[in-house]
Design an enzyme around this catalytic site. Structure first.
Site, PDB file in Angstrom:
ATOM      1  N   TYR A 132      36.221  51.434  78.550  1.00 19.16           N
ATOM      2  CA  TYR A 132      35.730  52.121  77.356  1.00 19.16           C
ATOM      3  C   TYR A 132      34.589  53.079  77.679  1.00 19.16           C
ATOM      4  O   TYR A 132      34.638  54.270  77.344  1.00 19.16           O
ATOM      5  CB  TYR A 132      35.282  51.080  76.330  1.00 19.16           C
ATOM      6  CG  TYR A 132      34.618  51.659  75.103  1.00 19.16           C
ATOM      7  CD1 TYR A 132      35.302  52.557  74.284  1.00 19.16           C
ATOM      8  CD2 TYR A 132      33.326  51.289  74.748  1.00 19.16           C
ATOM      9  CE1 TYR A 132      34.709  53.080  73.154  1.00 19.16           C
ATOM     10  CE2 TYR A 132      32.723  51.810  73.607  1.00 19.16           C
ATOM     11  CZ  TYR A 132      33.417  52.700  72.816  1.00 19.16           C
ATOM     12  OH  TYR A 132      32.821  53.215  71.701  1.00 19.16           O
ATOM     13  N   LYS A 136      34.807  57.235  77.579  1.00 23.09           N
ATOM     14  CA  LYS A 136      33.935  57.924  76.628  1.00 23.09           C
ATOM     15  C   LYS A 136      32.949  58.831  77.363  1.00 23.09           C
ATOM     16  O   LYS A 136      32.640  59.937  76.897  1.00 23.09           O
ATOM     17  CB  LYS A 136      33.182  56.903  75.774  1.00 23.09           C
ATOM     18  CG  LYS A 136      34.064  56.108  74.824  1.00 23.09           C
ATOM     19  CD  LYS A 136      34.605  56.943  73.680  1.00 23.09           C
ATOM     20  CE  LYS A 136      33.593  57.178  72.606  1.00 23.09           C
ATOM     21  NZ  LYS A 136      34.161  57.835  71.401  1.00 23.09           N
TER      22      LYS A 136
END
Length: 294
Positions: A132, A136
């Site tokens: 994640y 990102k």
């Protein structure tokens, strides 16, 4: 006529759930999705500003004060010249690995597991803790690298949770981050928790995030400054500890118990806390593993 467009791209799950999602999914949504929005925005003749909502955890596990500055690959470049080259390389790697997995006639579950492992492997390779935060972070870097003359503001909130005031206190849509813990406790399913009571959680109400985004847009126009980055967090001035969450849950759901599908109120008790992981493992062994063996 002027066209006002709001485009949102984000993964379905947030927080810790994303560490186990498939790499092709998170890369396609968090990174490629953000770049698609950027490219779309650059084609809009009258666009004034693009706001990208990222996450504070793109900073990884770096110690000390985290500045509101654009990310760089630095030592994580691993021989790549720029982040766009890294992104292209990761897409090629994902396509190649998916082709290999499908050629082996694996089940969907096996392919999912393999892609989850690939995501963690690539994140660690580039010095990020999980899939994640890596995807990102890569989205931020690709957008900054590719934005050209497009004004860009990046918002980095911590764990977004239910609202403080608007549209009413406690409103939330979906179950994400710490909300899953609250719902599990309210339903009587969560009986214990391995945690340190003094640990501070970086929670930020959703309406505060929205207000901050509006404020950041205003600042961007007022200062005429490109590439502004804002961290949104509550831990410094208004910290909330794990022990606070525990007390809030018990107090609230004692006064306002959850009702099951039959309308019966669910009675909650204070969570069992463990001072160490060793105590937690002993509890799990006695409470769950041992009954399965006798």
């Amino acid at each position: 006529q002027d066209l006002h467009v709001t485009v949102s791209t984000s993964s379905y799950y947030f927080g810790w759930h994303l560490t186990i999602l498939r790499y092709d999914v998170t890369l396609g949504t968090n990174t490629s999705g953000a770049l698609h929005v950027l490219n779309f925005s650059k084609k809009c003749a009258k666009i004034k500003l693009l706001v990208h909502v990222s996450t504070a955890y793109v900073c990884g596990e770096a110690p000390g004060i985290l500045m509101e500055k654009p990310l760089t690959l630095g030592k994580a470049a691993r021989g790549r010249s720029n982040v766009v080259e890294v992104w292209n390389g990761e897409n090629e790697l994902v396509a190649k690995r998916l082709h290999q997995l499908h050629s082996q006639n694996l089940t969907d579950k096996e392919i999912t597991s393999a892609m989850q492992n690939l995501g963690l492997e690539r994140a660690h390779y580039y010095w990020w803790p999980n899939t994640y935060t890596f995807t990102k972070a890569m989205a931020e870097m690709v957008m900054v690298e590719s934005k050209g003359d497009l004004p860009l503001v990046i918002i980095r909130p911590t764990m977004v949770t239910s609202t403080l005031k608007d549209p009413f206190p406690g409103w939330l849509e979906g179950v994400r981050t710490v909300d899953g813990v609250l719902v599990s406790y309210a339903k009587g399913r969560l009986k214990c928790l391995a945690h340190k009571p003094e640990v501070v959680l970086n929670l930020i109400p959703a309406d505060i995030v929205v207000n901050a985004i509006i404020g950041a847009v205003g600042m961007a126009f007022a200062e005429q400054h490109l590439g502004l980055i804002y961290h949104l967090s509550s831990s410094m001035k208004n910290p909330i500890k794990v022990s606070d969450i525990h007390d809030f849950m018990f107090t609230f759901f004692t006064k306002h118990p959850w009702r099951d599908r039959h309308g019966k109120e669910v009675q909650v008790a204070k969570l069992t806390n463990f001072s160490s992981m060793a105590c937690f493992h002993v509890y799990m062994a006695i409470r769950f593993q041992l009954p399965l063996k006798v």
